[in-house]
Design a protein around this motif. Structure first.
Motif, PDB file in Angstrom:
ATOM      1  N   LYS A  53     -64.817 -58.031 106.146  1.00 30.76           N
ATOM      2  CA  LYS A  53     -63.735 -57.494 105.327  1.00 30.76           C
ATOM      3  C   LYS A  53     -62.822 -56.552 106.112  1.00 30.76           C
ATOM      4  O   LYS A  53     -61.816 -56.103 105.605  1.00 30.76           O
ATOM      5  CB  LYS A  53     -64.320 -56.792 104.096  1.00 30.76           C
ATOM      6  N   GLU A  56     -57.903 -58.491 108.900  1.00 32.89           N
ATOM      7  CA  GLU A  56     -56.779 -58.892 108.047  1.00 32.89           C
ATOM      8  C   GLU A  56     -56.743 -60.401 107.858  1.00 32.89           C
ATOM      9  O   GLU A  56     -56.451 -60.890 106.768  1.00 32.89           O
ATOM     10  CB  GLU A  56     -55.451 -58.431 108.665  1.00 32.89           C
ATOM     11  N   MET A  59     -59.396 -61.435 105.318  1.00 33.63           N
ATOM     12  CA  MET A  59     -58.967 -61.089 103.958  1.00 33.63           C
ATOM     13  C   MET A  59     -57.875 -62.039 103.479  1.00 33.63           C
ATOM     14  O   MET A  59     -57.865 -62.442 102.316  1.00 33.63           O
ATOM     15  CB  MET A  59     -58.496 -59.634 103.891  1.00 33.63           C
ATOM     16  N   SER A  60     -56.987 -62.421 104.367  1.00 27.64           N
ATOM     17  CA  SER A  60     -55.936 -63.370 104.015  1.00 27.64           C
ATOM     18  C   SER A  60     -56.543 -64.722 103.643  1.00 27.64           C
ATOM     19  O   SER A  60     -56.121 -65.359 102.670  1.00 27.64           O
ATOM     20  CB  SER A  60     -54.965 -63.530 105.179  1.00 27.64           C
ATOM     21  N   GLN A  63     -58.124 -64.402 100.191  1.00 26.31           N
ATOM     22  CA  GLN A  63     -57.082 -64.418  99.166  1.00 26.31           C
ATOM     23  C   GLN A  63     -56.585 -65.848  98.925  1.00 26.31           C
ATOM     24  O   GLN A  63     -56.391 -66.263  97.784  1.00 26.31           O
ATOM     25  CB  GLN A  63     -55.914 -63.525  99.580  1.00 26.31           C
ATOM     26  N   ASN A 109     -57.092 -58.956  95.957  1.00 22.18           N
ATOM     27  CA  ASN A 109     -55.748 -58.481  96.319  1.00 22.18           C
ATOM     28  C   ASN A 109     -55.689 -56.954  96.340  1.00 22.18           C
ATOM     29  O   ASN A 109     -55.064 -56.360  97.217  1.00 22.18           O
ATOM     30  CB  ASN A 109     -54.704 -59.034  95.346  1.00 22.18           C
ATOM     31  N   ALA A 112     -57.458 -55.760  99.454  1.00 20.73           N
ATOM     32  CA  ALA A 112     -56.633 -56.033 100.641  1.00 20.73           C
ATOM     33  C   ALA A 112     -55.473 -55.032 100.730  1.00 20.73           C
ATOM     34  O   ALA A 112     -55.129 -54.576 101.822  1.00 20.73           O
ATOM     35  CB  ALA A 112     -56.111 -57.458 100.602  1.00 20.73           C
ATOM     36  N   ARG A 115     -56.399 -51.606 102.119  1.00 21.52           N
ATOM     37  CA  ARG A 115     -56.643 -51.601 103.560  1.00 21.52           C
ATOM     38  C   ARG A 115     -55.347 -51.711 104.340  1.00 21.52           C
ATOM     39  O   ARG A 115     -55.287 -51.351 105.500  1.00 21.52           O
ATOM     40  CB  ARG A 115     -57.545 -52.773 103.925  1.00 21.52           C
TER      41      ARG A 115
END
Length: 116
Positions: A53, A56, A59-60, A63, A109, A112, A115
């Protein structure tokens, strides 16, 4: 829950009296729900990996997978646009899953954005 809904859709597809178009739409819907299950599992596996996590890119990806699962669930009912009764039945089967997936996407979301 998504897997249970998919199983329920398989049973519904075996009901006699469905037109060939409804059967095809049901098969498409089942395939979409199976894809949702896969995307959500992928997201959960990635979220549970230590340190994942923090990236980036990861996480993208998460998502995208959860968003795709939600889209698949919404697309499921489109094949029944000419049969409002069957569309309501199918929608009734997937509405809880769609709500939970939507909530999961909102949480992902939110995480994310905290962060970023």
């Amino acid at each position: 829950m998504t897997h249970t809904t998919s199983s329920s859709m398989v049973k519904l597809s075996q009901v006699h009296g469905m037109t060939p178009r409804e059967v095809a739409a049901m098969k498409d819907c089942i395939e979409l729900l199976n894809e949702s299950v896969y995307n959500l599992k992928q997201s959960l596996e990635e979220m549970s990996r230590p340190g994942s996590k923090d990236s980036e890119l990861v996480m993208s990806d998460i998502q995208t997978w959860v968003s795709s699962a939600l889209t698949d669930e919404d697309t499921c009912t489109e094949g029944f646009k000419d049969d409002p009764k069957m569309k309501r039945v199918v929608r009734g089967k997937i509405v809880n899953v769609a709500h939970l997936t939507s909530n999961a996407l909102a949480l992902v979301n939110s995480y994310a954005s905290l962060r970023g």
